[in-house]
Design a protein around this motif. Structure first.
Motif, PDB file in Angstrom:
ATOM      1  N   ASN A 173       4.345   9.711 -10.022  1.00 55.33           N
ATOM      2  CA  ASN A 173       3.609   9.979 -11.261  1.00 55.33           C
ATOM      3  C   ASN A 173       2.803  11.271 -11.179  1.00 55.33           C
ATOM      4  OD1 ASN A 173       4.540   7.669 -12.590  1.00 55.33           O
ATOM      5  ND2 ASN A 173       2.970   6.403 -11.645  1.00 55.33           N
ATOM      6  N   GLU A 174       3.039  12.060 -10.124  1.00 53.85           N
ATOM      7  CA  GLU A 174       2.412  13.360  -9.910  1.00 53.85           C
ATOM      8  C   GLU A 174       0.891  13.288  -9.827  1.00 53.85           C
ATOM      9  OE1 GLU A 174       4.104  15.949 -12.867  1.00 53.85           O
ATOM     10  OE2 GLU A 174       6.093  15.839 -11.958  1.00 53.85           O
ATOM     11  N   ILE A 175       0.376  12.170  -9.331  1.00 51.52           N
ATOM     12  CA  ILE A 175      -1.060  12.022  -9.097  1.00 51.52           C
ATOM     13  C   ILE A 175      -1.419  12.659  -7.757  1.00 51.52           C
ATOM     14  CG2 ILE A 175      -2.916  10.330  -8.707  1.00 51.52           C
ATOM     15  CD1 ILE A 175      -1.295   8.479 -10.651  1.00 51.52           C
ATOM     16  N   ILE A 176      -0.500  12.552  -6.790  1.00 52.85           N
ATOM     17  CA  ILE A 176      -0.682  13.185  -5.490  1.00 52.85           C
ATOM     18  C   ILE A 176       0.559  14.017  -5.171  1.00 52.85           C
ATOM     19  CG2 ILE A 176      -2.228  11.369  -4.602  1.00 52.85           C
ATOM     20  CD1 ILE A 176       0.167  10.235  -3.011  1.00 52.85           C
ATOM     21  N   ASP A 177       0.388  15.009  -4.300  1.00 53.54           N
ATOM     22  CA  ASP A 177       1.543  15.803  -3.887  1.00 53.54           C
ATOM     23  C   ASP A 177       2.177  15.182  -2.634  1.00 53.54           C
ATOM     24  OD1 ASP A 177      -0.124  16.510  -1.755  1.00 53.54           O
ATOM     25  OD2 ASP A 177      -0.336  18.595  -2.388  1.00 53.54           O
ATOM     26  N   PHE A 178       3.297  15.762  -2.205  1.00 54.61           N
ATOM     27  CA  PHE A 178       4.036  15.157  -1.089  1.00 54.61           C
ATOM     28  C   PHE A 178       3.243  15.200   0.206  1.00 54.61           C
ATOM     29  CE2 PHE A 178       7.454  14.538   2.000  1.00 54.61           C
ATOM     30  CZ  PHE A 178       8.064  13.426   1.445  1.00 54.61           C
ATOM     31  N   GLN A 179       2.496  16.261   0.439  1.00 57.82           N
ATOM     32  CA  GLN A 179       1.691  16.348   1.657  1.00 57.82           C
ATOM     33  C   GLN A 179       0.625  15.250   1.693  1.00 57.82           C
ATOM     34  OE1 GLN A 179       2.403  18.136   4.375  1.00 57.82           O
ATOM     35  NE2 GLN A 179       4.220  18.690   3.196  1.00 57.82           N
ATOM     36  N   THR A 180       0.020  14.937   0.540  1.00 56.96           N
ATOM     37  CA  THR A 180      -0.969  13.854   0.466  1.00 56.96           C
ATOM     38  C   THR A 180      -0.302  12.515   0.724  1.00 56.96           C
ATOM     39  OG1 THR A 180      -2.237  15.163  -1.121  1.00 56.96           O
ATOM     40  CG2 THR A 180      -2.754  12.801  -0.982  1.00 56.96           C
ATOM     41  N   LEU A 181       0.915  12.348   0.195  1.00 59.84           N
ATOM     42  CA  LEU A 181       1.691  11.139   0.465  1.00 59.84           C
ATOM     43  C   LEU A 181       1.906  10.981   1.969  1.00 59.84           C
ATOM     44  CD1 LEU A 181       3.685   8.769  -0.351  1.00 59.84           C
ATOM     45  CD2 LEU A 181       5.447  10.530  -0.361  1.00 59.84           C
ATOM     46  N   LEU A 182       2.353  12.054   2.628  1.00 53.02           N
ATOM     47  CA  LEU A 182       2.606  11.989   4.069  1.00 53.02           C
ATOM     48  C   LEU A 182       1.335  11.675   4.851  1.00 53.02           C
ATOM     49  CD1 LEU A 182       5.076  14.969   4.592  1.00 53.02           C
ATOM     50  CD2 LEU A 182       5.600  12.535   4.612  1.00 53.02           C
ATOM     51  N   LYS A 183       0.226  12.298   4.481  1.00 49.05           N
ATOM     52  CA  LYS A 183      -1.041  12.024   5.163  1.00 49.05           C
ATOM     53  C   LYS A 183      -1.451  10.568   4.975  1.00 49.05           C
ATOM     54  CE  LYS A 183      -2.811  16.705   4.832  1.00 49.05           C
ATOM     55  NZ  LYS A 183      -3.676  17.602   4.048  1.00 49.05           N
TER      56      LYS A 183
ATOM     57  N   ASN B 227       0.824  -1.206   0.000  1.00 50.60           N
ATOM     58  CA  ASN B 227       0.000   0.000   0.000  1.00 50.60           C
ATOM     59  C   ASN B 227       0.858   1.256   0.000  1.00 50.60           C
ATOM     60  OD1 ASN B 227      -2.441  -1.429   0.092  1.00 50.60           O
ATOM     61  ND2 ASN B 227      -2.321  -1.609   2.313  1.00 50.60           N
ATOM     62  N   MET B 228       1.943   1.211   0.735  1.00 49.00           N
ATOM     63  CA  MET B 228       2.854   2.347   0.776  1.00 49.00           C
ATOM     64  C   MET B 228       3.529   2.513  -0.588  1.00 49.00           C
ATOM     65  SD  MET B 228       3.927   4.020   3.916  1.00 49.00           S
ATOM     66  CE  MET B 228       3.848   2.702   5.043  1.00 49.00           C
ATOM     67  N   ALA B 229       3.881   1.412  -1.222  1.00 48.63           N
ATOM     68  CA  ALA B 229       4.505   1.469  -2.543  1.00 48.63           C
ATOM     69  C   ALA B 229       3.560   2.119  -3.554  1.00 48.63           C
ATOM     70  CB  ALA B 229       4.907   0.065  -3.004  1.00 48.63           C
ATOM     71  N   LEU B 230       2.252   1.849  -3.425  1.00 57.20           N
ATOM     72  CA  LEU B 230       1.264   2.490  -4.302  1.00 57.20           C
ATOM     73  C   LEU B 230       1.269   4.006  -4.085  1.00 57.20           C
ATOM     74  CD1 LEU B 230      -1.085   2.485  -6.296  1.00 57.20           C
ATOM     75  CD2 LEU B 230      -2.616   1.993  -4.372  1.00 57.20           C
ATOM     76  N   LEU B 231       1.314   4.437  -2.835  1.00 58.94           N
ATOM     77  CA  LEU B 231       1.401   5.873  -2.549  1.00 58.94           C
ATOM     78  C   LEU B 231       2.650   6.475  -3.186  1.00 58.94           C
ATOM     79  CD1 LEU B 231       0.376   6.065   1.232  1.00 58.94           C
ATOM     80  CD2 LEU B 231      -0.865   7.067  -0.692  1.00 58.94           C
ATOM     81  N   PHE B 232       3.797   5.789  -3.081  1.00 60.29           N
ATOM     82  CA  PHE B 232       5.043   6.287  -3.678  1.00 60.29           C
ATOM     83  C   PHE B 232       4.883   6.442  -5.193  1.00 60.29           C
ATOM     84  CE2 PHE B 232       7.676   4.149  -0.101  1.00 60.29           C
ATOM     85  CZ  PHE B 232       7.470   5.238   0.723  1.00 60.29           C
ATOM     86  N   ARG B 233       4.284   5.436  -5.848  1.00 69.29           N
ATOM     87  CA  ARG B 233       4.099   5.506  -7.303  1.00 69.29           C
ATOM     88  C   ARG B 233       3.179   6.665  -7.676  1.00 69.29           C
ATOM     89  NH1 ARG B 233       4.081   0.032  -6.801  1.00 69.29           N
ATOM     90  NH2 ARG B 233       1.821  -0.157  -6.960  1.00 69.29           N
ATOM     91  N   GLN B 234       2.106   6.859  -6.898  1.00 71.65           N
ATOM     92  CA  GLN B 234       1.195   7.970  -7.178  1.00 71.65           C
ATOM     93  C   GLN B 234       1.917   9.306  -7.058  1.00 71.65           C
ATOM     94  OE1 GLN B 234      -1.888   7.020  -4.330  1.00 71.65           O
ATOM     95  NE2 GLN B 234      -3.189   6.113  -5.908  1.00 71.65           N
ATOM     96  N   TYR B 235       2.791   9.430  -6.069  1.00 77.00           N
ATOM     97  CA  TYR B 235       3.562  10.658  -5.904  1.00 77.00           C
ATOM     98  C   TYR B 235       4.538  10.836  -7.066  1.00 77.00           C
ATOM     99  CZ  TYR B 235       7.074  13.899  -4.234  1.00 77.00           C
ATOM    100  OH  TYR B 235       7.974  14.935  -4.141  1.00 77.00           O
TER     101      TYR B 235
END
Length: 167
Positions: free
Chosen positions: A130-140, A120-128
Motif C-alpha cells: 500500500n506504499e506506506i513503507i518502502d522496501f528497505q523499511t520492510l527489510l529492516k 506481523n510479517m503479513a502486516l509489513l507486506f501490506r504496508q509495503y
C-alpha cells in the motif's frame, strides 16, 4: 526426517486440489519440522473451522534434497530480501509474472523450504504493497521478527515422498 501438519482432521491421503492458493510459497501442502508449531496450528484451525485439533505426522527420507528430478527452493531459516519478494509474489492475487523465479504460482518448485510469514510479517507486506513503507523499511522490519519453519509440497511427485506415520 519427521514433518508435522496441524489440522482439524486426520489426513491419510494428500489432495493438492484441496489446498488454498496465494499462500507463502504457492498452492501446496504445508508442514513443519517443529512439532509444537504444528500443534498450535491444529488448535488455531480447529477454532476457525470447528472440530478438534489433529496432529498429522509424516516422514520423508533424510536425503530428499539430493533426489534427482525434484526441484527444491530452500531459503534456509532466516528472512531475506529474496524470501520476502518470493512470499509477496505468491500471496499477491494480481501478480502475473508467474515465470519469475521468485514465484511458485506455476509450481516450478516441487518443494519450498523456509521461514513462515507470521501475522506481523503479513502486516509489513501490506504496508509495503500500500506504499506506506518502502522496501528497505520492510527489510529492516523483518530482521527482528521471530520466524518458524515450513516445508511446502506442490506437486504429486513431491507428495509421493511423504509417508504418513500412524500415531
Amino acid at each position: 526426517m519427521r514433518l508435522y501438519h496441524g489440522s482439524n482432521t486426520g489426513i491419510n491421503s494428500i489432495n493438492l486440489a484441496m489446498c488454498r492458493p496465494y499462500k507463502d510459497f504457492g498452492i501446496g501442502f504445508y508442514l513443519t519440522d517443529i512439532r509444537e508449531q504444528a500443534e498450535k496450528m491444529a488448535v488455531r484451525v480447529a477454532k476457525i473451522y470447528g472440530g478438534s485439533p489433529v496432529l498429522n505426522v509424516f516422514d520423508i527420507q533424510d536425503d530428499f534434497r539430493e533426489l534427482p528430478g525434484i526441484k527444491i527452493k530452500d531459503f534456509g531459516e532466516q528472512t531475506t530480501e529474496e524470501w520476502a519478494r518470493f512470499v509477496m509474489n505468491n500471496r499477491n492475487h494480481s501478480f502475473d509474472n508467474i515465470e519469475d523465479i521468485l514465484c511458485n504460482q506455476d509450481n516450478k518448485y516441487d518443494i519450498v523450504i523456509g521461514p513462515v510469514a507470521d501475522d506481523n510479517m503479513a502486516l509489513l507486506f501490506r504496508q509495503y504493497e500500500n506504499e506506506i513503507i518502502d522496501f528497505q523499511t520492510l527489510l529492516k522490519g523483518m530482521v527482528y521478527k521471530k520466524t518458524s519453519s515450513q516445508y511446502s509440497f506442490h506437486t504429486e511427485k513431491s507428495i509421493r515422498l511423504l509417508r504418513k506415520v500412524e500415531d
